[in-house]
Write an enzyme that holds these catalytic residues in place. Structure first.
Site, PDB file in Angstrom:
ATOM      1  N   GLY A 115       4.966  15.176   6.284  1.00 13.73           N
ATOM      2  CA  GLY A 115       4.210  16.285   5.714  1.00 13.73           C
ATOM      3  C   GLY A 115       4.626  17.655   6.187  1.00 13.73           C
ATOM      4  O   GLY A 115       3.813  18.578   6.207  1.00 13.73           O
ATOM      5  N   LYS A 116       5.886  17.834   6.537  1.00 14.23           N
ATOM      6  CA  LYS A 116       6.347  19.145   7.013  1.00 14.23           C
ATOM      7  C   LYS A 116       6.318  20.181   5.893  1.00 14.23           C
ATOM      8  O   LYS A 116       5.820  21.290   6.073  1.00 14.23           O
ATOM      9  CB  LYS A 116       7.771  19.011   7.584  1.00 14.23           C
ATOM     10  CG  LYS A 116       7.882  18.066   8.767  1.00 14.23           C
ATOM     11  CD  LYS A 116       9.284  18.028   9.334  1.00 14.23           C
ATOM     12  CE  LYS A 116      10.272  17.349   8.398  1.00 14.23           C
ATOM     13  NZ  LYS A 116       9.964  15.939   8.167  1.00 14.23           N
ATOM     14  N   THR A 117       6.848  19.826   4.740  1.00  9.24           N
ATOM     15  CA  THR A 117       6.840  20.759   3.612  1.00  9.24           C
ATOM     16  C   THR A 117       5.425  21.022   3.131  1.00  9.24           C
ATOM     17  O   THR A 117       5.073  22.159   2.782  1.00  9.24           O
ATOM     18  CB  THR A 117       7.694  20.186   2.465  1.00  9.24           C
ATOM     19  OG1 THR A 117       9.011  19.897   2.954  1.00  9.24           O
ATOM     20  CG2 THR A 117       7.802  21.177   1.324  1.00  9.24           C
TER      21      THR A 117
ATOM     22  N   HIS B  75      11.441 -22.379  12.315  1.00  9.31           N
ATOM     23  CA  HIS B  75      11.878 -21.089  12.858  1.00  9.31           C
ATOM     24  C   HIS B  75      10.699 -20.121  12.950  1.00  9.31           C
ATOM     25  O   HIS B  75      10.454 -19.523  14.011  1.00  9.31           O
ATOM     26  CB  HIS B  75      12.969 -20.509  11.953  1.00  9.31           C
ATOM     27  CG  HIS B  75      13.548 -19.225  12.437  1.00  9.31           C
ATOM     28  ND1 HIS B  75      14.804 -19.135  12.985  1.00  9.31           N
ATOM     29  CD2 HIS B  75      13.041 -17.959  12.470  1.00  9.31           C
ATOM     30  CE1 HIS B  75      15.045 -17.880  13.323  1.00  9.31           C
ATOM     31  NE2 HIS B  75      13.985 -17.143  13.008  1.00  9.31           N
ATOM     32  N   GLU B  76       9.953 -19.960  11.856  1.00  8.33           N
ATOM     33  CA  GLU B  76       8.832 -19.021  11.854  1.00  8.33           C
ATOM     34  C   GLU B  76       7.710 -19.496  12.764  1.00  8.33           C
ATOM     35  O   GLU B  76       7.055 -18.676  13.431  1.00  8.33           O
ATOM     36  CB  GLU B  76       8.313 -18.834  10.426  1.00  8.33           C
ATOM     37  CG  GLU B  76       9.325 -18.284   9.443  1.00  8.33           C
ATOM     38  CD  GLU B  76       9.842 -16.920   9.850  1.00  8.33           C
ATOM     39  OE1 GLU B  76       9.149 -16.218  10.608  1.00  8.33           O
ATOM     40  OE2 GLU B  76      10.945 -16.555   9.423  1.00  8.33           O
TER      41      GLU B  76
ATOM     42  N   GLY C 168      10.135  16.601  12.680  1.00  4.89           N
ATOM     43  CA  GLY C 168       9.478  15.306  12.640  1.00  4.89           C
ATOM     44  C   GLY C 168      10.187  14.345  11.711  1.00  4.89           C
ATOM     45  O   GLY C 168      11.084  14.728  10.955  1.00  4.89           O
ATOM     46  N   PRO C 169       9.801  13.082  11.748  1.00  3.71           N
ATOM     47  CA  PRO C 169      10.425  12.073  10.882  1.00  3.71           C
ATOM     48  C   PRO C 169      10.183  12.384   9.410  1.00  3.71           C
ATOM     49  O   PRO C 169       9.293  13.160   9.063  1.00  3.71           O
ATOM     50  CB  PRO C 169       9.720  10.764  11.308  1.00  3.71           C
ATOM     51  CG  PRO C 169       9.104  11.055  12.638  1.00  3.71           C
ATOM     52  CD  PRO C 169       8.781  12.501  12.638  1.00  3.71           C
ATOM     53  N   PRO C 170      10.970  11.776   8.534  1.00  4.99           N
ATOM     54  CA  PRO C 170      10.769  12.017   7.091  1.00  4.99           C
ATOM     55  C   PRO C 170       9.410  11.512   6.627  1.00  4.99           C
ATOM     56  O   PRO C 170       8.919  10.481   7.085  1.00  4.99           O
ATOM     57  CB  PRO C 170      11.909  11.216   6.441  1.00  4.99           C
ATOM     58  CG  PRO C 170      12.916  11.017   7.519  1.00  4.99           C
ATOM     59  CD  PRO C 170      12.161  10.944   8.797  1.00  4.99           C
TER      60      PRO C 170
END
Length: 665
Positions: A230-232, A448-449, A225-227
């Site tokens: 919560g993998k660890t 622009h915005e 999964g992405p950084p």
């Protein structure tokens, strides 16, 4: 046979140096000779002759061994040694054995009275000198040994045990995983991932439940999964729930400067794990050691990483068995891993730990808000909607940043505005209100915005506007915040509307200022990437329909299409981007008055919200997908899918709609 011990080497070195010293390596006479000059052995008769000639400069007598040293005057060096001073040194001497000390003293007294000897007569105790020299030499040897012991232990690293422990595993071992104090209650969201790993916990607690039916425990589970998702943390929760020994280490711990160390550490890790079975081995960032061998740019040679990977493959599922040893690993680069490592039997399960959706973000906020003093104005539902695409680590950072902002203004509690400011700062950067801008620059940025806001308001599939600001943040001169739709799939119409909204800033500059600027550089970059993705990957081109040229071969230097096809792609992209640019200019011309009013409001207030835009243009003529999702959630029948995180811009944008291009499976 007794086990090997490093003390054997230390004792061997000391004995060798002692033998060298006592067998002549530490000869005192030779050391003195080298320091003062060369020595020559002669008889007592020649000694008396030289003394009577006046050649004696100093005489040193050793009574214990009846030996003397006579140092020669410089003018007699050539006569005595047949060599010049450069060869003999400044203080050459002769060694002479004599019979009686009394006769020697009488002779030297006579020579001194006759004026033949004007030097000094001294006595020395050779035994005392030898003892002192021996003590000095032994002390230097011990000092050398202590230095060696110190460096050997330092080379042993964190594992200890000296230089020969470099091949030992550096894994941290917890006798009971629940010593970590983390369970599934501490992991908010990720219900699917927790359900996947729950079976591993159940097997470790009650294996008979599965083995009675003929089932086998999964040998490994790979968390992908992405950084920051919560993998660890999930791996720690598995260890805490199971309550079994837990080995934790990083993939980089296998890599060392010494050849063969990585493979040795792998074998030692599994050897320790087998002794503690049933247990769990967790390898974080396994891509450091498990990278695909075919993708390794190192050409030829005995690559250390490949040897480590081969040892890991053999230990996980080789000829021997690892009964009761479960491997868990985490990575955010699963596409880089070797296919042999990913197969069933090694990593039986690949658990995707995705970015949290809306409901999961609420749960994560609840967990991280527990230690924070918040007031009643904080709305967790609003915070969850304001943070689309944020990972668990990002949400933790938002809560911490909000507490810091509240403490900076000496508040007793953290309020809603502190959290909104924290989100703005994380997404767009710190406000730079001291940045000096001319009135012309400020008007250009406001136009622009306002162009982005106007186009997004009148494009059906564009992301809903949250607020617009012309206060500089980070590298951006202006900012526009949107709430990206949490879509499962993205249609061509949705991508074109978003591309049109991206081109709204440049179109407004050209229409209402008569010139264009570099402020739209990031808009153009994102629009071009989106167009190339639609043409080359999604098969949405008119001349290249239903064709995907996506190629995941990292080290392949040849494109999967010809130069003719590349030219067609370039033409298609140019056509698509210019069509949306003309469409943006047409929408701005149709709503010119409202756009100008929006720009003037931006110039005067610097920050406007969606309510201000609604007062100028009225309600949007269609219901956004976010409103539909809110209605569905209120009925408790469905929850939204994966969000997308806003991206920041370089010059005139801090945040606009994220790219909706999706990579094909």
């Amino acid at each position: 046979m007794p086990k090997f011990n490093m003390n054997w080497i230390y004792v061997t070195i000391i004995i060798a140096l002692g033998i060298l010293f006592f067998t002549g390596g530490g000869d005192t006479n030779n050391s003195q000779s080298s320091s003062k000059g060369i020595a020559k052995t002669d008889n007592y008769f020649n000694f008396k002759t030289l003394v009577m000639k006046g050649a004696a400069k100093e005489v040193i007598v050793n009574k214990d061994e009846n030996e003397l040293k006579m140092y020669v005057n410089p003018e007699f060096i050539r006569e005595v040694f047949k060599a010049d001073v450069k060869t003999t040194g400044p203080n050459p001497y002769i060694n002479v054995e004599f019979g009686s000390v009394e006769n020697l003293e009488t002779f030297l007294d006579t020579a001194q009275k006759e004026g033949k000897f004007n030097g000094h007569l001294t006595y020395e105790n050779k035994r005392d000198a030898d003892m002192i020299n021996t003590f000095i030499n032994i002390a230097s040897i011990l000092f050398f040994v202590l230095i060696m012991v110190f460096f050997f232990r330092r080379m042993g690293g964190a594992g200890g045990g000296g230089v020969f422990s470099v091949g030992k595993s550096k894994a941290k071992m917890y006798e009971k995983g629940n010593d970590l104090g983390i369970t599934f209650k501490d992991v908010a969201g990720q219900e699917g991932a927790k359900q996947e790993v729950q079976e591993i916990v159940d097997f470790l607690k009650s294996p008979q439940k599965y083995t009675n039916l003929g089932g086998k425990i999964p040998k490994g589970a790979l968390l992908v999964g992405p950084p920051g998702t919560g993998k660890t943390l999930l791996a720690k929760a598995v260890a805490g729930e199971a309550g079994v020994p837990f080995f934790s280490m990083s993939g980089s711990d296998f890599v060392e400067m010494f050849v063969g160390v990585g493979a040795s550490r792998v074998r030692d890790l599994f050897h320790q794990a087998k002794e503690k079975a049933p247990c769990i081995i967790f390898i974080d960032e396994i891509d450091a050691v498990g990278r695909a061998r075919s993708k390794n740019p190192a050409m030829g040679g005995n690559d250390e990483r490949e040897n480590t990977l081969n040892a890991l493959l053999t230990e996980m599922d080789g000829f021997g068995t690892n009964s009761g040893v479960i491997i868990m690993a985490a990575t955010n680069r699963a596409d880089m891993l070797d296919s042999a490592l990913m197969r069933a039997g090694r990593f039986d399960r690949q658990i995707y730990v995705d970015l949290p959706d809306l409901n999961e973000r609420k749960e994560i906020f609840i967990v991280h808000l527990k230690p924070i003093k918040v007031d009643d104005s904080v709305d967790i539902d609003l915070l969850a909607r304001q943070t689309p695409g944020f990972s668990g680590a990002d949400i933790a950072n938002v809560c911490n940043e909000a507490a810091l902002i509240a403490a900076r203004r000496n508040a007793e509690t953290v309020c809603k505005q502190d959290f909104l400011d924290a989100v703005d700062r994380i997404v767009g950067g710190l406000e730079k209100k001291t940045k000096v801008m001319t009135a012309k620059e400020k008007r250009t940025i406001a136009l622009h915005e306002a162009g982005h806001a106007t186009i997004s308001w009148f494009c059906e599939h564009a992301n809903p506007l949250i607020k617009v600001s012309i206060v500089p943040r980070g590298k951006a001169l202006g900012a526009a915040w949107y709430l990206p739709e949490e879509r499962q799939i993205t249609t061509k119409e949705e991508m074109l509307d978003e591309m049109c909204s991206l081109m709204g800033g440049r179109a407004a500059e050209e229409l209402f200022t008569g010139h264009i600027s570099t402020g739209a550089m990031n808009d153009l970059e994102r629009a071009t990437k989106s167009a190339y993705g639609m043409i080359a990957y999604a098969g949405m081109g008119d001349r290249l329909p239903n064709i995907c040229y996506y190629n995941n071969q990292e080290y392949q230097f040849q494109r999967p299409y010809s130069d003719t096809t590349a030219k067609i792609m370039d033409d298609e992209v140019l056509k698509m981007v210019n069509e949306q640019y003309e469409r943006a200019k047409q929408i701005l011309l149709e709503h010119q008055e409202g756009h100008n009013a929006l720009a003037e409001l931006l110039i005067s207030r610097e920050v406007i919200f969606a309510e201000d835009v609604e007062k100028i243009f009225g309600k949007r003529p269609w219901v956004s997908r976010s409103q539909e999702i809110m209605k569905i959630e209120n009925d408790n029948t469905e929850k939204p899918e994966t969000p997308e995180k806003p991206e920041s811009q370089d010059q005139s944008e801090c945040q606009e709609k994220p790219e909706t291009q999706e990579k094909p499976e």
